[in-house]
Design a protein around this motif. Structure first.
Motif, short mmCIF file in Angstrom:
data_model
loop_
_atom_site.label_atom_id
_atom_site.label_comp_id
_atom_site.label_asym_id
_atom_site.label_seq_id
_atom_site.Cartn_x
_atom_site.Cartn_y
_atom_site.Cartn_z
N TYR A 143 15.51 -16.70 7.29
CA TYR A 143 14.16 -17.25 7.35
C TYR A 143 13.55 -17.24 5.96
CZ TYR A 143 14.26 -16.60 12.44
OH TYR A 143 14.57 -16.67 13.78
N LEU A 144 12.80 -18.27 5.65
CA LEU A 144 12.06 -18.34 4.39
C LEU A 144 10.58 -18.10 4.70
CD1 LEU A 144 11.66 -18.96 1.40
CD2 LEU A 144 11.73 -21.41 1.98
N PHE A 145 9.99 -17.09 4.10
CA PHE A 145 8.57 -16.77 4.29
C PHE A 145 7.74 -17.47 3.23
CE2 PHE A 145 8.32 -12.57 6.85
CZ PHE A 145 9.41 -12.92 7.62
N CYS A 146 6.67 -18.16 3.66
CA CYS A 146 5.81 -18.88 2.71
C CYS A 146 4.49 -19.23 3.39
CB CYS A 146 6.50 -20.14 2.20
SG CYS A 146 7.07 -21.25 3.51
N MET A 147 3.56 -19.78 2.61
CA MET A 147 2.29 -20.25 3.17
C MET A 147 2.47 -21.58 3.88
SD MET A 147 -0.57 -19.44 0.23
CE MET A 147 0.36 -20.24 -1.10
N GLY A 148 1.73 -21.77 4.96
CA GLY A 148 1.84 -23.01 5.70
C GLY A 148 1.38 -24.23 4.94
N VAL A 149 0.49 -24.05 3.94
CA VAL A 149 -0.01 -25.19 3.16
C VAL A 149 0.84 -25.46 1.93
CG1 VAL A 149 -2.39 -24.83 3.93
CG2 VAL A 149 -1.60 -23.74 1.81
N SER A 150 1.94 -24.75 1.76
CA SER A 150 2.74 -24.85 0.54
C SER A 150 3.75 -25.97 0.60
CB SER A 150 3.47 -23.53 0.28
OG SER A 150 4.42 -23.28 1.31
N SER A 191 -5.02 -21.92 0.88
CA SER A 191 -4.16 -21.10 0.03
C SER A 191 -4.81 -19.75 -0.21
CB SER A 191 -3.93 -21.80 -1.32
OG SER A 191 -3.24 -20.96 -2.22
N ILE A 192 -3.98 -18.74 -0.44
CA ILE A 192 -4.53 -17.46 -0.85
C ILE A 192 -5.04 -17.56 -2.28
CG2 ILE A 192 -3.17 -16.05 0.71
CD1 ILE A 192 -1.30 -15.41 -1.65
#
Length: 263
Positions: free
Chosen positions: A145-152, A180-181
């Motif tokens: 799995y790749l973890f990232c922001m949904g808007v990225s 974004s954070i």
């Protein structure tokens, strides 16, 4: 729809030699999370610490992830380091490989990959770099799995490529109205109850308050907090208790009964 099950991930093993950056001991935090992002040597971590953290995660049944960063021990990976896309991606591959060998040593496996700090933010905004990174991940760790922001850009490209992908919600970071954070190199002490309330609202209502004062929609499968945030143990304890009290189960991403976690 309100979430009924969610993953909690935390950056772990972030020290080097005798130095430790975490506000709380990894042993205390490990019992409160379901996925661990383990520093792989470039922004933090060394072979002995990687070994100990992987062993600890295995003992607790916590999903293990490689947490590659820029080659920046002095800046803890929170400074952008220049380099070609190939150079940066090769550094990521090197770190994934190192961490994965320790998972094999303890009969475990690499559940996920989550870039760290400034590298995470650069990939989120840099489409060309994200394409190179995701394309390489499809070869070296196609089931991770790749973890990232949904808007990225990272999320969009991974989903298009068929890489298993997980969107994160940041418990101990602020958001702006873009979704974004707000990237920061230092976080002060936070109110654990306020953080827990923020997380529960995101799970139940799918909303988060931005630094501009707006409420925006937010979608995710995993909640992230950082072990080096002051009061991280208190935050994790309050957050987990609040989720449980609201009927939200905590489980590793491999156990989440949701299809969009795989793009």
């Amino acid at each position: 729809m309100p979430l009924t099950v969610v993953d909690i991930n935390c950056d772990m093993g972030e020290g080097f030699g005798q130095w430790r950056l975490a506000d709380a001991e990894d042993t205390k935090l490990m019992g409160l999370i379901s996925s661990a992002n383990i520093a792989a040597g470039f922004h933090a971590g060394d072979p002995n610490l990687m070994d100990a953290t992987v062993r600890l995660a295995t003992q607790y049944g916590v999903g293990i992830g490689a947490h590659p960063g820029y080659r920046d021990l002095q800046g803890f990976g929170r400074r952008r380091i220049g380099g070609t896309n190939d150079e940066i991606v090769n550094d990521i591959v090197y770190q994934i490989g190192a961490l994965r060998e320790f998972t094999r040593r303890y009969g475990s496996n690499l559940q996920h990959v989550k870039p760290h700090g400034a590298l995470y933010m650069e990939l989120a905004a840099n489409e060309e770099m994200s394409r190179s990174f995701v394309g390489t991940l499809r070869v070296v760790a196609p089931n991770a799995y790749l973890f990232c922001m949904g808007v990225s850009a990272t999320y969009r490209i991974a989903a298009e490529a068929g890489q298993p992908v997980i969107r994160e919600f940041y418990a101990d970071r602020d958001y702006d109205r873009s979704g974004s954070i707000v990237f920061t190199r230092r976080v002060g002490r936070l109110d654990p109850k306020a953080v827990a309330d923020k997380v529960v609202r995101a799970c139940v209502e799918g909303k988060v308050r931005t630094v501009e004062g707006d409420d925006i929609d937010i979608a995710f499968e995993s909640i992230c907090f950082h072990s080096d945030t002051p009061g991280s143990l208190e935050i994790a304890t309050a957050m987990r208790a609040a989720l449980t009290a609201n009927g939200i189960r905590i489980a590793p991403v491999s156990e989440l009964p949701i299809t969009n976690a795989r793009g």
